[in-house]
Design an enzyme around this catalytic site. Sequence first.
Site, PDB file in Angstrom:
ATOM      1  N   LEU A 100      43.890  41.957  47.821  1.00 49.63           N
ATOM      2  CA  LEU A 100      42.645  42.511  48.360  1.00 49.63           C
ATOM      3  C   LEU A 100      41.948  43.197  47.199  1.00 49.63           C
ATOM      4  CD1 LEU A 100      43.826  44.129  51.737  1.00 49.63           C
ATOM      5  CD2 LEU A 100      42.495  42.026  51.468  1.00 49.63           C
ATOM      6  N   ASP A 101      40.614  43.231  47.238  1.00 48.93           N
ATOM      7  CA  ASP A 101      39.867  43.934  46.193  1.00 48.93           C
ATOM      8  C   ASP A 101      40.236  45.410  46.186  1.00 48.93           C
ATOM      9  OD1 ASP A 101      38.483  41.602  45.708  1.00 48.93           O
ATOM     10  OD2 ASP A 101      36.748  42.190  46.915  1.00 48.93           O
ATOM     11  N   TYR A 102      39.995  46.045  45.075  1.00 55.70           N
ATOM     12  CA  TYR A 102      40.250  47.486  44.911  1.00 55.70           C
ATOM     13  C   TYR A 102      39.604  48.294  46.054  1.00 55.70           C
ATOM     14  CZ  TYR A 102      40.352  51.924  42.331  1.00 55.70           C
ATOM     15  OH  TYR A 102      40.566  53.212  41.933  1.00 55.70           O
ATOM     16  N   THR A 104      38.692  47.167  49.030  1.00 53.41           N
ATOM     17  CA  THR A 104      38.966  46.653  50.374  1.00 53.41           C
ATOM     18  C   THR A 104      40.210  47.345  50.910  1.00 53.41           C
ATOM     19  OG1 THR A 104      38.070  44.504  49.738  1.00 53.41           O
ATOM     20  CG2 THR A 104      39.452  44.539  51.704  1.00 53.41           C
TER      21      THR A 104
END
Length: 233
Positions: A100-102, A104
Site C-alpha cells: 500500500l502507498d505510504y 494509504t
Amino acid sequence: MRLNKFLSAAGVCARRKADELIKSGSVTVNGKIAGLATVVNENKDEVAVDGKTISLPLSFVYLKLNKPKGYACTNSDERGRKTIFDLVDLPQRLFSIGRLDYDTEGLILLTNDGDFAYRVSHPSWEVEKEYIVKIKGEIKESELAVLRNGVVIDGERLPKAKVKFLEYKNDVTRLSVVIHEGLNHQVRKMFEAIGKDIKLLKRVRIGGVSLGGLKRGEYRQLKPQEMALLEGK
Ligand code: URA
C-alpha cells in the site's frame, strides 16, 4: 517437498523462477547439483543456492494488519521512515503480500511463507481489492461513469473498476472502489484523472478477507478459512 516449493517457501523466488534457477545448475542439495525432479527432506537435507545455504523458517506466520497512514511497506526504508514491520512484534522476518502507498491505510497481509506470498500475489490472482475513498466535494454521475469505464492516462486506459457512491456529508463524498489489479497508485491515478484529490484511501477487503474490527496498527493471525479463501479454495 519439491525443490522449487522449498526455494519459494524460503523466500528465494517464485516457483517458476526457482525452476530456472535449478536448471541453471546453481542449486545444490547435500553438495550435489540438483535437478527439477529433486525432492528434499526439509528436516535434514542441506540446500544451497550459489553456495549459500538456504533454510525454511521454523514456523510460518500469516497475519492481517491494519496499516495506518504514514508507514512504508518496505523492510528497510531508505528515507528512514517508519515501516509496517515496526508495528509487528514477532521474531520472524516477514514480508508483505503486495503493498500500500505510504499515505494509504487499511488491510495488508504479512507472512514469512514465500510460497504462499508468491502464489497469492501472482498477476493471475485476480482477487477483488476493495477500497474506501473519500474526496472533497461532490462527484457527478458522468465522473463515476469515467471511473467505471477505466480512465485514460497518456492514451492508455486503466482497467475498469466497480465504483459505488456511499454518501455525501459535510462536503465530503465517500465511495467504494473495487479493482482486481494492483497497479502502482492505481486508485490515486483514477481520481487524479478526473481532477479529484483523495483525502482518504483505505483498503477494507482482499477477496474474502476483510479488515474486520482491527484498529489502526493492530494485527492478528489469519484464520484457516481466510487463508483458504485467499488461495481460491
Ligand atoms: N491504489 C493506490 O493508488 N494506492 C494504494 O496504496 C493502493 C491502491
